[in-house]
Design an enzyme around this catalytic site. Structure first.
Site, mmCIF file in Angstrom:
data_model
loop_
_atom_site.group_PDB
_atom_site.id
_atom_site.type_symbol
_atom_site.label_atom_id
_atom_site.label_comp_id
_atom_site.label_asym_id
_atom_site.label_seq_id
_atom_site.Cartn_x
_atom_site.Cartn_y
_atom_site.Cartn_z
ATOM 1 N N THR A 128 0.680 -1.467 0.040
ATOM 2 C CA THR A 128 -0.331 0.164 -0.140
ATOM 3 C C THR A 128 0.744 1.272 0.410
ATOM 4 O O THR A 128 1.906 1.458 0.287
ATOM 5 C CB THR A 128 -0.643 -0.279 1.178
ATOM 6 O OG1 THR A 128 -1.462 1.303 1.654
ATOM 7 C CG2 THR A 128 -0.296 -0.104 2.663
ATOM 8 N N ASP A 129 0.708 2.116 -0.488
ATOM 9 C CA ASP A 129 1.095 3.688 -0.738
ATOM 10 C C ASP A 129 0.840 4.538 0.737
ATOM 11 O O ASP A 129 2.023 4.597 1.405
ATOM 12 C CB ASP A 129 0.614 4.658 -1.497
ATOM 13 C CG ASP A 129 -1.532 5.358 -0.800
ATOM 14 O OD1 ASP A 129 -1.674 4.024 0.094
ATOM 15 O OD2 ASP A 129 -1.906 6.102 -1.192
ATOM 16 N N GLU A 130 0.827 3.577 1.816
ATOM 17 C CA GLU A 130 0.530 4.061 3.377
ATOM 18 C C GLU A 130 1.958 3.411 4.405
ATOM 19 O O GLU A 130 2.517 4.147 5.525
ATOM 20 C CB GLU A 130 -0.506 3.294 3.878
ATOM 21 C CG GLU A 130 -2.402 4.169 3.584
ATOM 22 C CD GLU A 130 -3.443 4.001 4.088
ATOM 23 O OE1 GLU A 130 -3.076 3.429 5.540
ATOM 24 O OE2 GLU A 130 -3.942 3.157 3.585
ATOM 25 N N TYR A 152 -1.242 -0.640 11.443
ATOM 26 C CA TYR A 152 -1.770 -1.522 9.991
ATOM 27 C C TYR A 152 -0.290 -0.837 8.948
ATOM 28 O O TYR A 152 -0.162 -1.850 8.845
ATOM 29 C CB TYR A 152 -2.749 -0.444 9.187
ATOM 30 C CG TYR A 152 -2.999 -0.889 7.803
ATOM 31 C CD1 TYR A 152 -3.563 -1.666 7.737
ATOM 32 C CD2 TYR A 152 -3.090 0.519 7.004
ATOM 33 C CE1 TYR A 152 -3.357 -1.987 6.098
ATOM 34 C CE2 TYR A 152 -3.316 -0.337 5.753
ATOM 35 C CZ TYR A 152 -3.109 -1.634 5.493
ATOM 36 O OH TYR A 152 -2.853 -1.519 3.906
ATOM 37 N N LYS A 156 2.198 -3.337 6.935
ATOM 38 C CA LYS A 156 1.840 -3.521 5.998
ATOM 39 C C LYS A 156 3.634 -3.615 5.732
ATOM 40 O O LYS A 156 4.314 -3.912 4.371
ATOM 41 C CB LYS A 156 1.445 -2.835 4.954
ATOM 42 C CG LYS A 156 -0.036 -2.914 5.666
ATOM 43 C CD LYS A 156 -0.619 -4.411 4.631
ATOM 44 C CE LYS A 156 0.114 -4.496 2.814
ATOM 45 N NZ LYS A 156 -0.477 -5.669 2.716
HETATM 46 P P1 NAD Z 1 -10.087 -6.667 2.708
HETATM 47 O O1 NAD Z 1 -10.015 -6.112 4.525
HETATM 48 O O2 NAD Z 1 -11.313 -6.628 2.342
HETATM 49 O O3 NAD Z 1 -9.715 -7.784 2.422
HETATM 50 C C1 NAD Z 1 -8.763 -9.106 3.295
HETATM 51 C C2 NAD Z 1 -8.659 -10.576 3.178
HETATM 52 O O4 NAD Z 1 -7.974 -11.544 3.805
HETATM 53 C C3 NAD Z 1 -10.529 -10.969 3.826
HETATM 54 O O5 NAD Z 1 -11.318 -11.877 2.904
HETATM 55 C C4 NAD Z 1 -9.902 -11.514 5.322
HETATM 56 O O6 NAD Z 1 -11.183 -12.811 5.262
HETATM 57 C C5 NAD Z 1 -8.826 -11.909 4.454
HETATM 58 N N1 NAD Z 1 -7.926 -12.256 5.735
HETATM 59 C C6 NAD Z 1 -7.353 -11.790 7.082
HETATM 60 N N2 NAD Z 1 -6.667 -12.723 7.715
HETATM 61 C C7 NAD Z 1 -6.169 -13.594 6.754
HETATM 62 C C8 NAD Z 1 -5.233 -14.644 7.280
HETATM 63 N N3 NAD Z 1 -4.807 -14.389 8.641
HETATM 64 N N4 NAD Z 1 -5.386 -16.575 6.488
HETATM 65 C C9 NAD Z 1 -6.089 -15.264 5.468
HETATM 66 N N5 NAD Z 1 -6.840 -14.784 5.201
HETATM 67 C C10 NAD Z 1 -6.462 -13.897 5.682
HETATM 68 O O7 NAD Z 1 -9.175 -6.000 2.423
HETATM 69 P P2 NAD Z 1 -8.731 -5.286 0.691
HETATM 70 O O8 NAD Z 1 -9.216 -4.233 1.062
HETATM 71 O O9 NAD Z 1 -9.413 -5.882 -0.342
HETATM 72 O O10 NAD Z 1 -6.992 -4.875 0.639
HETATM 73 C C11 NAD Z 1 -6.363 -6.212 0.168
HETATM 74 C C12 NAD Z 1 -5.056 -5.576 0.285
HETATM 75 O O11 NAD Z 1 -4.325 -4.673 0.053
HETATM 76 C C13 NAD Z 1 -4.410 -5.502 1.547
HETATM 77 O O12 NAD Z 1 -2.955 -6.040 1.911
HETATM 78 C C14 NAD Z 1 -4.107 -4.813 1.678
HETATM 79 O O13 NAD Z 1 -3.170 -3.795 2.914
HETATM 80 C C15 NAD Z 1 -4.344 -4.133 0.184
HETATM 81 N N6 NAD Z 1 -4.697 -2.767 0.248
HETATM 82 C C16 NAD Z 1 -5.629 -2.219 0.329
HETATM 83 C C17 NAD Z 1 -6.101 -0.767 -0.265
HETATM 84 C C18 NAD Z 1 -7.294 -0.113 -0.094
HETATM 85 O O14 NAD Z 1 -7.454 1.142 -0.495
HETATM 86 N N7 NAD Z 1 -8.386 -1.257 0.207
HETATM 87 C C19 NAD Z 1 -5.475 -0.141 -0.920
HETATM 88 C C20 NAD Z 1 -3.556 -1.065 -0.901
HETATM 89 C C21 NAD Z 1 -3.239 -1.630 -0.774
#
Ligand code: NAD
Length: 326
Positions: A128-130, A152, A156
């Site tokens: 993530t950009d964070e 968080y 990451k």
């Molecule tokens: P989300 O919270 O919607 O989904 C996370 C998923 O991971 C869920 O299905 C959860 O059940 C699963 N999970 C959590 N812990 C687990 C474990 N121990 N074992 C197996 N599965 C597990 O998150 P998201 O928004 O879809 O983000 C997905 C990824 O993208 C993350 O790594 C996040 O850091 C990254 N990201 C998100 C954003 C954003 O804007 N949402 C931006 C940049 C990067």
């Protein structure tokens, strides 16, 4: 030959969009997909309903911290696209333990499984950009140091650096993406856009942190998925790619747009004390992925936001049960 892809966290917001895209009409006919997901409060089997009957799809209910399971799955896949994480900053402020164990420990467990597999799979780590921290002016290139501020983003950043260390130390083909804030359908209604939209559609109130001046770059989830696909199919080992949308908005500007889209006004907004350690501004420089892999976001923000609000308006049956969860 078909690529066998293991998608961790594939029942969440972005992971499920990735899986639906890969197995959908615009996807890749030469792949099969296994989703590994723990189904935490954020994981939702309904997100995968459109692909459940596809013979190229399978689902494993499990934890990325389970080393035996990770080893068994790494052995029978060619590529791992790693989304699974605890993903909500506010929850990490309330309690960081799950963030460290899943985001750092779980990622290291998967990397080890990949490294010791019979044929080590390519490992795409979704960061993530964070992880860069906060920037007042300009944008971060991939070479900037990481300086995360929330539990968080620190977790990451830890996983991001451990992933790159497995490339530098062991030669594992690790590719890292660092993306800005995503929006779109199927996002759990704790993140700002679905939280505000669902509350406003229900006639409720929303809360804005601090002076509302914090700036975020918004990207449609479909464009993030497009970037990840470019990195999976054409990215370089050990390379990091920023992915962004080029739509920077203050939280106050975003709130104004959401109020308009939901037919509400500022009387429905409460200003609350700022979030602890709240990053002021994020901004990634996406020149590298544009130049090297031909990435270009396709979704215009105004249209994407209107379609997203319409999706939540039309899919109450998806989000109403989630408000009672977690
Ligand atoms: P989300 O919270 O919607 O989904 C996370 C998923 O991971 C869920 O299905 C959860 O059940 C699963 N999970 C959590 N812990 C687990 C474990 N121990 N074992 C197996 N599965 C597990 O998150 P998201 O928004 O879809 O983000 C997905 C990824 O993208 C993350 O790594 C996040 O850091 C990254 N990201 C998100 C954003 C954003 O804007 N949402 C931006 C940049 C990067």
């Amino acid at each position: 030959m078909k690529s066998r892809i293991l998608v961790t966290g594939g029942a969440g917001f972005i992971g499920s969009h990735y899986v639906r895209t890969l197995l959908g009409p615009r996807g890749d006919p030469d792949v099969s997909v296994t989703v590994l997901d723990k189904l935490t409060y954020a994981g939702n089997p309904a997100n995968l309903e459109p692909v459940r009957a596809d013979p190229r799809f399978s689902f494993v209910h499990g934890d990325i911290c389970d080393s035996r399971l990770a080893a068994e799955l790494a052995d029978r896949h060619d590529q791992i696209v790693h989304f699974a994480a605890e993903s909500h900053v506010d929850r990490s402020i309330d309690g960081a333990a799950a963030f460290i164990s899943t985001n750092v420990g779980g990622t290291q467990t998967l990397l080890d499984a990949a490294l010791h597999a019979r044929r080590p799979p390519v490992f795409v780590h979704v960061s993530t950009d964070e992880v860069y921290g906060s920037i007042d002016v300009g944008s971060w290139p991939e070479t900037d140091p990481l300086s995360p501020n929330s539990p968080y983003s620190a977790a990451k950043a830890g996983s991001d650096l451990v992933a790159l260390a497995y490339h530098r130390t062991h030669g594992l083909d690790v590719r890292v993406t660092r993306c800005s804030n995503n929006y779109g359908p199927y996002q759990f209604p704790e993140k700002v856009i679905p939280l505000f939209v669902t509350r406003l559609l229900d006639g409720g109130r929303v809360t804005l942190y601090g002076d509302g001046g914090n700036v975020r770059d918004w990207l449609h989830v479909d464009d993030h998925v497009q970037g990840i696909e470019l990195v999976r199919t054409r990215g370089g080992a050990g390379e990091v790619y920023n992915i962004g949308g080029g739509t920077e908005l203050t939280n106050k500007e975003l709130t104004g747009l959401l109020l308009d889209a939901c037919g509400a006004d500022w009387s429905r907004v409460d200003l609350v004390e700022d979030r602890k350690g709240h990053d002021r501004r994020y901004s990634v420089d996406c020149g590298k992925i544009a130049r090297n892999l031909g990435y270009r976001p396709r979704h215009e923000f105004g249209t994407g936001l209107a379609e997203t609000v319409a999706w939540y308006r039309d899919h109450r049956a998806w989000w109403e049960p989630l408000l009672r969860r977690g």
